[in-house]
Design a protein around this motif. Structure first.
Motif, mmCIF file in Angstrom:
data_model
loop_
_atom_site.group_PDB
_atom_site.id
_atom_site.type_symbol
_atom_site.label_atom_id
_atom_site.label_comp_id
_atom_site.label_asym_id
_atom_site.label_seq_id
_atom_site.Cartn_x
_atom_site.Cartn_y
_atom_site.Cartn_z
ATOM 1 N N TYR A 1 20.314 50.878 61.846
ATOM 2 C CA TYR A 1 20.746 49.972 60.779
ATOM 3 C C TYR A 1 20.361 50.555 59.417
ATOM 4 O O TYR A 1 21.190 50.639 58.510
ATOM 5 N N ARG A 2 19.130 50.955 59.282
ATOM 6 C CA ARG A 2 18.640 51.500 58.006
ATOM 7 C C ARG A 2 19.413 52.750 57.608
ATOM 8 O O ARG A 2 19.804 52.919 56.456
ATOM 9 N N ARG A 3 19.652 53.631 58.565
ATOM 10 C CA ARG A 3 20.369 54.880 58.258
ATOM 11 C C ARG A 3 21.804 54.580 57.844
ATOM 12 O O ARG A 3 22.325 55.190 56.907
ATOM 13 N N ALA A 4 22.464 53.652 58.524
ATOM 14 C CA ALA A 4 23.834 53.298 58.153
ATOM 15 C C ALA A 4 23.882 52.733 56.736
ATOM 16 O O ALA A 4 24.790 53.040 55.957
ATOM 17 N N ARG A 5 22.892 51.934 56.380
ATOM 18 C CA ARG A 5 22.843 51.370 55.027
ATOM 19 C C ARG A 5 22.649 52.476 53.984
ATOM 20 O O ARG A 5 23.260 52.444 52.922
ATOM 21 N N THR A 6 21.799 53.457 54.284
ATOM 22 C CA THR A 6 21.581 54.543 53.315
ATOM 23 C C THR A 6 22.826 55.410 53.167
ATOM 24 O O THR A 6 22.998 56.064 52.150
ATOM 25 N N LEU A 7 23.689 55.415 54.180
ATOM 26 C CA LEU A 7 24.942 56.162 54.083
ATOM 27 C C LEU A 7 26.026 55.370 53.359
ATOM 28 O O LEU A 7 27.128 55.866 53.168
ATOM 29 N N GLY A 8 25.728 54.128 52.986
ATOM 30 C CA GLY A 8 26.671 53.333 52.218
ATOM 31 C C GLY A 8 27.434 52.299 53.025
ATOM 32 O O GLY A 8 28.320 51.630 52.484
ATOM 33 N N ALA A 9 27.125 52.148 54.293
ATOM 34 C CA ALA A 9 27.802 51.137 55.106
ATOM 35 C C ALA A 9 27.367 49.746 54.669
ATOM 36 O O ALA A 9 26.244 49.541 54.221
ATOM 37 N N ARG A 10 28.283 48.791 54.805
ATOM 38 C CA ARG A 10 27.946 47.413 54.482
ATOM 39 C C ARG A 10 27.032 46.842 55.564
ATOM 40 O O ARG A 10 26.850 47.436 56.616
ATOM 41 N N GLU A 11 26.459 45.672 55.283
ATOM 42 C CA GLU A 11 25.488 45.071 56.204
ATOM 43 C C GLU A 11 26.071 44.811 57.589
ATOM 44 O O GLU A 11 25.433 45.097 58.600
ATOM 45 N N LEU A 12 27.281 44.255 57.643
ATOM 46 C CA LEU A 12 27.871 43.932 58.937
ATOM 47 C C LEU A 12 28.143 45.193 59.752
ATOM 48 O O LEU A 12 27.816 45.245 60.943
ATOM 49 N N GLU A 13 28.717 46.207 59.115
ATOM 50 C CA GLU A 13 28.981 47.456 59.827
ATOM 51 C C GLU A 13 27.686 48.129 60.279
ATOM 52 O O GLU A 13 27.607 48.692 61.366
ATOM 53 N N SER A 14 26.663 48.052 59.461
ATOM 54 C CA SER A 14 25.362 48.613 59.831
ATOM 55 C C SER A 14 24.759 47.857 61.005
ATOM 56 O O SER A 14 24.165 48.457 61.905
ATOM 57 N N SER A 15 24.932 46.545 61.016
ATOM 58 C CA SER A 15 24.434 45.733 62.133
ATOM 59 C C SER A 15 25.180 46.056 63.420
ATOM 60 O O SER A 15 24.583 46.100 64.497
ATOM 61 N N VAL A 16 26.486 46.293 63.316
ATOM 62 C CA VAL A 16 27.265 46.670 64.495
ATOM 63 C C VAL A 16 26.805 48.041 65.007
ATOM 64 O O VAL A 16 26.710 48.260 66.226
ATOM 65 N N ALA A 17 26.499 48.959 64.114
ATOM 66 C CA ALA A 17 25.987 50.267 64.534
ATOM 67 C C ALA A 17 24.660 50.105 65.281
ATOM 68 O O ALA A 17 24.447 50.726 66.328
ATOM 69 N N ALA A 18 23.784 49.260 64.767
ATOM 70 C CA ALA A 18 22.507 49.009 65.439
ATOM 71 C C ALA A 18 22.725 48.333 66.784
ATOM 72 O O ALA A 18 22.054 48.654 67.770
ATOM 73 N N ALA A 19 23.681 47.402 66.843
ATOM 74 C CA ALA A 19 23.998 46.728 68.109
ATOM 75 C C ALA A 19 24.535 47.712 69.129
ATOM 76 O O ALA A 19 24.241 47.604 70.323
ATOM 77 N N THR A 20 25.301 48.680 68.663
ATOM 78 C CA THR A 20 25.833 49.701 69.572
ATOM 79 C C THR A 20 24.699 50.465 70.240
ATOM 80 O O THR A 20 24.737 50.719 71.445
ATOM 81 N N TRP A 21 23.670 50.809 69.470
ATOM 82 C CA TRP A 21 22.523 51.489 70.079
ATOM 83 C C TRP A 21 21.732 50.542 70.972
ATOM 84 O O TRP A 21 21.348 50.887 72.085
ATOM 85 N N SER A 22 21.482 49.350 70.495
ATOM 86 C CA SER A 22 20.671 48.389 71.236
ATOM 87 C C SER A 22 21.266 48.062 72.602
ATOM 88 O O SER A 22 20.542 47.853 73.566
ATOM 89 N N LEU A 23 22.598 48.030 72.682
ATOM 90 C CA LEU A 23 23.270 47.632 73.919
ATOM 91 C C LEU A 23 23.924 48.794 74.657
ATOM 92 O O LEU A 23 24.633 48.575 75.637
ATOM 93 N N CYS A 24 23.693 50.012 74.207
ATOM 94 C CA CYS A 24 24.237 51.204 74.869
ATOM 95 C C CYS A 24 23.648 51.300 76.284
ATOM 96 O O CYS A 24 22.439 51.159 76.487
ATOM 97 N N VAL A 25 24.503 51.541 77.259
ATOM 98 C CA VAL A 25 24.070 51.540 78.659
ATOM 99 C C VAL A 25 22.960 52.560 78.906
ATOM 100 O O VAL A 25 21.951 52.239 79.554
ATOM 101 N N LEU A 26 23.105 53.775 78.419
ATOM 102 C CA LEU A 26 22.062 54.778 78.644
ATOM 103 C C LEU A 26 20.758 54.394 77.957
ATOM 104 O O LEU A 26 19.671 54.581 78.519
ATOM 105 N N ALA A 27 20.855 53.857 76.746
ATOM 106 C CA ALA A 27 19.638 53.410 76.051
ATOM 107 C C ALA A 27 18.974 52.277 76.817
ATOM 108 O O ALA A 27 17.750 52.238 76.931
ATOM 109 N N LEU A 28 19.778 51.372 77.361
ATOM 110 C CA LEU A 28 19.215 50.271 78.151
ATOM 111 C C LEU A 28 18.503 50.800 79.394
ATOM 112 O O LEU A 28 17.380 50.425 79.696
ATOM 113 N N TYR A 29 19.173 51.671 80.127
ATOM 114 C CA TYR A 29 18.638 52.121 81.403
ATOM 115 C C TYR A 29 17.370 52.955 81.242
ATOM 116 O O TYR A 29 16.399 52.770 81.970
#
Length: 172
Positions: free
Chosen positions: A121-149
């Motif tokens: 989330y923080r990195r996406a924000r520093t790259l200029g992404a808006r809050e919602l898009e940054s949150s979706v990027a963080a959600a993608t990592w949080s819920l990624c199957v390999l990251a979960l397993y």
């Protein structure tokens, strides 16, 4: 009225939808990691045991295997030290059974892995992404199957992921 990007990105979203996506995905990610901790008893690599739990167990309980890499200084004691902290806390409160302290260590590793999602989330924000898009990027990592397993595994790659992501986010 157009909202301008802040000169320095916020650590956490102010926008309600972005906050809901970020915190909802972190909560769901932790619940899924906890489910894996309590339902998966398997191991993928012997390193999960011999490079983390065994040397940590020896540090805390006085007996356990220590691989030659630790004796010769070829491996760092950072991961066994991290595991040993959890084992020592369990021992301190009388939860010194493997059926108790192994899930506690795995929950600690799984919870720590969510720090990487916040770093995304923080990195996406520093790259200029808006809050919602940054949150979706963080959600993608949080819920990624390999990251979960793999997140609940006490292995150095999993524990280092959050540090690496935050290091990049803060350095750039």
């Amino acid at each position: 009225m157009a909202s301008e990007a802040p000169s320095s990105p916020r650590w956490l979203p102010a926008e309600p939808a972005a906050r809901a996506v970020l915190f909802g995905s972190l909560l769901l990610g932790f619940v899924l990691r906890a489910h894996i901790v309590f339902t998966d008893d398997g191991i993928n690599w012997p390193d999960e045991i011999y490079q983390s739990f065994e040397p940590a167990h020896r540090l805390v309980f006085g007996h356990g295997l220590v691989a030659w890499e630790f004796l010769e200084g070829a491996r760092t004691w950072a991961v066994p030290g991290f595991v040993a902290v959890w084992l020592a806390l369990c021992k301190l409160v009388g939860a010194d059974s493997p059926t108790t302290y192994i899930p506690v260590v795995k929950l600690g590793c799984g919870g720590l892995s969510l720090i990487a999602a916040l770093g995304v989330y923080r990195r996406a924000r520093t790259l200029g992404a808006r809050e919602l898009e940054s949150s979706v990027a963080a959600a993608t990592w949080s819920l990624c199957v390999l990251a979960l397993y793999f997140s609940a595994r006490a292995m150095r790659e999993n524990l280092a992921a959050g540090l690496v992501v935050w290091g990049v986010a803060l350095a750039l």
